[in-house]
Design an enzyme around this catalytic site. Structure first.
Site, mmCIF file in Angstrom:
data_model
loop_
_atom_site.group_PDB
_atom_site.id
_atom_site.type_symbol
_atom_site.label_atom_id
_atom_site.label_comp_id
_atom_site.label_asym_id
_atom_site.label_seq_id
_atom_site.Cartn_x
_atom_site.Cartn_y
_atom_site.Cartn_z
ATOM 1 C CG HIS A 1 -1.813 -1.162 1.325
ATOM 2 N ND1 HIS A 1 -3.082 -1.146 0.787
ATOM 3 C CD2 HIS A 1 -1.656 -2.401 1.861
ATOM 4 C CE1 HIS A 1 -3.667 -2.326 1.004
ATOM 5 N NE2 HIS A 1 -2.827 -3.107 1.652
ATOM 6 C CG PHE A 2 3.893 2.160 -2.498
ATOM 7 C CD1 PHE A 2 4.235 1.466 -1.349
ATOM 8 C CD2 PHE A 2 4.702 2.001 -3.619
ATOM 9 C CE1 PHE A 2 5.355 0.628 -1.304
ATOM 10 C CE2 PHE A 2 5.828 1.176 -3.588
ATOM 11 C CZ PHE A 2 6.151 0.486 -2.442
ATOM 12 N NE ARG A 3 -1.460 3.279 3.630
ATOM 13 C CZ ARG A 3 -2.283 2.283 3.921
ATOM 14 N NH1 ARG A 3 -3.279 1.976 3.096
ATOM 15 N NH2 ARG A 3 -2.126 1.570 5.000
ATOM 16 C CG ASN B 1 -8.478 -6.818 8.639
ATOM 17 O OD1 ASN B 1 -8.635 -7.996 8.945
ATOM 18 N ND2 ASN B 1 -9.409 -6.094 8.050
ATOM 19 C CG HIS C 1 -9.191 -8.083 2.527
ATOM 20 N ND1 HIS C 1 -8.179 -7.528 3.268
ATOM 21 C CD2 HIS C 1 -10.280 -8.116 3.335
ATOM 22 C CE1 HIS C 1 -8.644 -7.226 4.490
ATOM 23 N NE2 HIS C 1 -9.914 -7.562 4.553
ATOM 24 C CG ASP D 1 -1.314 -6.231 4.098
ATOM 25 O OD1 ASP D 1 -1.548 -5.215 3.408
ATOM 26 O OD2 ASP D 1 -2.107 -6.671 4.939
ATOM 27 C CG PHE E 1 -7.240 -3.114 10.961
ATOM 28 C CD1 PHE E 1 -7.055 -4.126 11.890
ATOM 29 C CD2 PHE E 1 -8.511 -2.568 10.809
ATOM 30 C CE1 PHE E 1 -8.125 -4.598 12.652
ATOM 31 C CE2 PHE E 1 -9.581 -3.033 11.567
ATOM 32 C CZ PHE E 1 -9.384 -4.052 12.492
ATOM 33 N N GLY E 2 -2.867 -2.224 10.223
ATOM 34 C CA GLY E 2 -1.759 -2.298 9.278
ATOM 35 C C GLY E 2 -0.405 -2.030 9.895
ATOM 36 C CG ASP F 1 -5.847 -5.655 0.176
ATOM 37 O OD1 ASP F 1 -6.268 -6.563 0.907
ATOM 38 O OD2 ASP F 1 -4.864 -4.960 0.455
HETATM 39 ZN ZN LIG Z 1 -6.000 -7.085 2.868
#
Ligand SMILES: [Zn+2]
Length: 429
Positions: free
Chosen positions: A62-64, A278, A179, A305, A323-324, A152
Site C-alpha cells: 500500500h503506497f497510499r 487485518n 482479501h 502487506d 489496521f496495518g 483489498d
Molecule cells: Zn487485505
C-alpha cells in the site's frame, strides 16, 4: 557500464540454480553468469559469503498515493522496497480516489516510472470506490496495465457481483486477489478473537470470518475457472481449505505475510495498536499452520502487506486506530530468522516465495536471475545480525510491532535494471 559481482552464492529459483560464482552485468542486462571476464568492469562488487538472488517481488503493498501522502508516497514506498531487497512491487487500489479508473491507474504507473526507485506495478479495484456495488471496467483497466483485480482492505459481499467479476477475470485471464473477511460476521474488533482479545476487552476478530470467504472464493474460482489468489492467509483452517482446493485442481494460489508467520496474537499485549493488523495476528497453532503451508507449498508467496500509517493515527484509542503495519524493510530479516535459519523453510524455497512465485502469479517480467534478463538483483547477507530500529526506515511511516527485535539476515544491496538503488555500505544507500 559493466558491473561484476564476484564470488557470491548465486541463486535462480526458476532453474533451481545455486552455485558460488560470478555475475557480469552490462548496462541494464545480465550478460553472463559463471567464469566471466571482469578486467574491463567499471564496478566490482565482492559478494563473498553473500547470496546473489533475483530482485525480490512484493505483490501486496500500500503506497497510499493518491490520497494519503502523509503516510507514504510511491517514491518513499519504493525506497523502502529497495532497502528491503525488493526490485518490484504491486500496489493495492485502496487509495483516494481508489484505483478504479484508467486515469488513476495510469497516474500510479507513471508516477512509479518517474519517481519509483523500483519497478512499480499496480492492481485495480474490482468495484468502483471499493464499495462492492458496481464492477469497474476491468477490460480497459487490464489493457492499461492492471496485473490483478482486488478490493483489498474489503471483501465484495454480493455473490451476484462477485460472480460477474470472476467470469470477467476468467475471460481476461487475470487473477483476482482476495482479501477474505465476511463483513456480516466481522463487524468490530481489533485483535484475533481469543484469550488475548478477552484480556484486553476487545470483541475480537474471529478466524471463521476469514475462512468463510476463503471457502466461498475457492468455490467461485472452481465454478468460473478464474485464477484466484488468496491474500494474507492467517488461519490454520484457511491453509487447509487452500490445500484441499489445490489437490482437486482449483486454480488457486496464496500468500503469507511475514507477521503472520513470525508472531502470535499475544503480541497485542506488548505492542498495542502497532500489532493491530487485518487479518489479525493469530494463535500459535495458526502460525505453525502458516509455516507448514509455506514449507509444503500450499502457500506460494511471501508478501508483506506493507501498510503505512502515521504515528498520530496509531496513537488513537484501540478501536479507532487503523489496521496495518509496514513490512518491506523487515521481510528478509523475518524470513531468514523465523523460517530459514531454524530449518523450517529451505533456502531455495524461501527465495522462490520472494521472487519467481509471486512474479508468476501476477505475470510480472521479474523474479529471474538469468542471462539476457534485466539486472534486477538483491544481495542478501544471511548472517548479518541487526536490530529493527523504525527511525532508520526509508518508509515515511514507523508502524511496526518488530521495533527492537534482533534479526539475522538482511538485504545489503538492491539493483534495478543494473542501477544500484540501495547499498547498505554506501552512505547514500
Ligand atoms: Zn487485505
Amino acid at each position: 557500464m559493466k558491473t561484476f559481482i564476484k564470488n557470491g552464492t548465486v541463486i535462480n529459483p526458476d532453474t533451481a540454480f545455486i552455485q558460488t560464482t560470478n555475475v557480469l552485468i552490462e548496462d541494464e542486462k545480465i550478460m553472463r553468469i559463471g567464469d566471466a571476464q571482469h578486467e574491463e568492469a567499471e564496478r566490482v562488487i565482492d559478494a563473498t559469503g553473500l547470496l546473489v538472488v533475483p530482485g525480490l517481488v512484493d505483490i501486496h503493498v500500500h503506497f497510499r498515493e493518491p490520497g494519503f501522502p502523509q503516510k507514504e508516497t510511491i517514491q518513499t514506498g519504493s525506497l523502502a522496497a529497495a532497502a528491503g531487497g525488493f526490485s518490484a512491487v504491486v500496489c493495492m487500489p485502496n487509495t483516494k480516489p481508489a484505483i478504479d479508473t484508467v486515469e488513476t491507474l495510469t497516474y500510479v504507473l507513471q508516477t512509479g516510472k518517474r519517481h519509483g526507485a523500483v519497478k512499480v506495478f499496480s492492481s485495480a479495484a474490482m468495484t468502483y470506490g471499493i464499495e462492492g456495488q458496481i464492477l469497474t471496467d476491468m477490460e480497459s483497466l487490464r489493457k492499461a496495465g492492471a496485473v490483478t483485480f482486488t478490493d483489498d482492505g474489503r471483501t465484495v459481499m454480493d455473490p451476484g457481483i462477485l460472480y460477474d467479476c470472476f467470469c470477467k477475470a476468467a475471460e481476461l485471464d487475470v487473477p483476482i486477489s482476495s482479501h477474505c473477511e465476511d463483513h456480516r460476521f466481522v463487524t468490530s474488533g481489533s485483535f484475533n478473537r481469543g484469550k488475548f482479545s478477552s484480556l484486553l476487552g476487545d470483541p475480537g476478530i474471529p478466524a471463521l470470518g476469514e475462512e468463510l470467504i476463503i471457502a466461498r472464493d475457492i468455490l467461485f474460482a472452481e465454478e468460473t475457472g478464474a485464477r484466484l489468489h488468496i491474500q494474507h492467509v492467517s488461519t490454520a483452517r484457511g491453509v487447509q481449505l487452500i490445500r484441499e482446493a489445490k489437490a482437486r485442481g482449483v486454480r488457486v494460489t496464496a500468500e503469507a505475510a511475514p507477521h503472520h508467520f513470525s508472531i502470535t496474537d499475544e503480541q497485542a499485549l506488548l505492542s498495542g495498536t502497532m500489532a493491530k493488523v487485518n487479518p489479525p495476528l493469530r494463535t500459535e497453532q495458526d502460525v505453525e499452520a502458516v509455516v507448514q503451508g509455506l514449507s509444503e507449498g500450499t502457500l506460494d508467496a511471501i508478501a508483506t502487506d506493507h501498510a503505512p500509517h502515521t504515528i498520530a493515527e496509531k496513537s488513537h484509542p484501540l478501536e479507532r486506530a487503523p489496521f496495518g503495519l509496514v513490512g518491506l524493510e523487515t521481510a528478509v530479516g523475518l524470513t531468514f530468522t523465523k523460517l530459514v535459519h531454524p530449518g523450517k523453510l529451505q533456502l531455495m524455497d524461501a527465495i522462490s516465495k520472494l521472487t519467481i512465485n509471486p512474479a508468476n502469479i501476477m505475470g510480472l517480467p521479474a523474479g529471474r536471475l538469468e542471462e539476457g534478463h534485466a539486472a534486477d538483483i538483491a544481495i542478501i547477507d544471511p548472517n548479518k545480525e541487526w536490530i529493527v530500529e523504525p527511525d532508520t526506515f526509508h518508509s515515511k511511516s514507523r508502524n511496526t510491532p518488530f521495533s527492537g527485535m534482533k534479526l539475522k539476515g538482511k538485504a545489503v544491496l538492491t539493483m534495478v535494471n543494473g542501477n544500484i538503488v540501495y547499498d547498505e555500505n554506501s552512505p547514500s544507500g
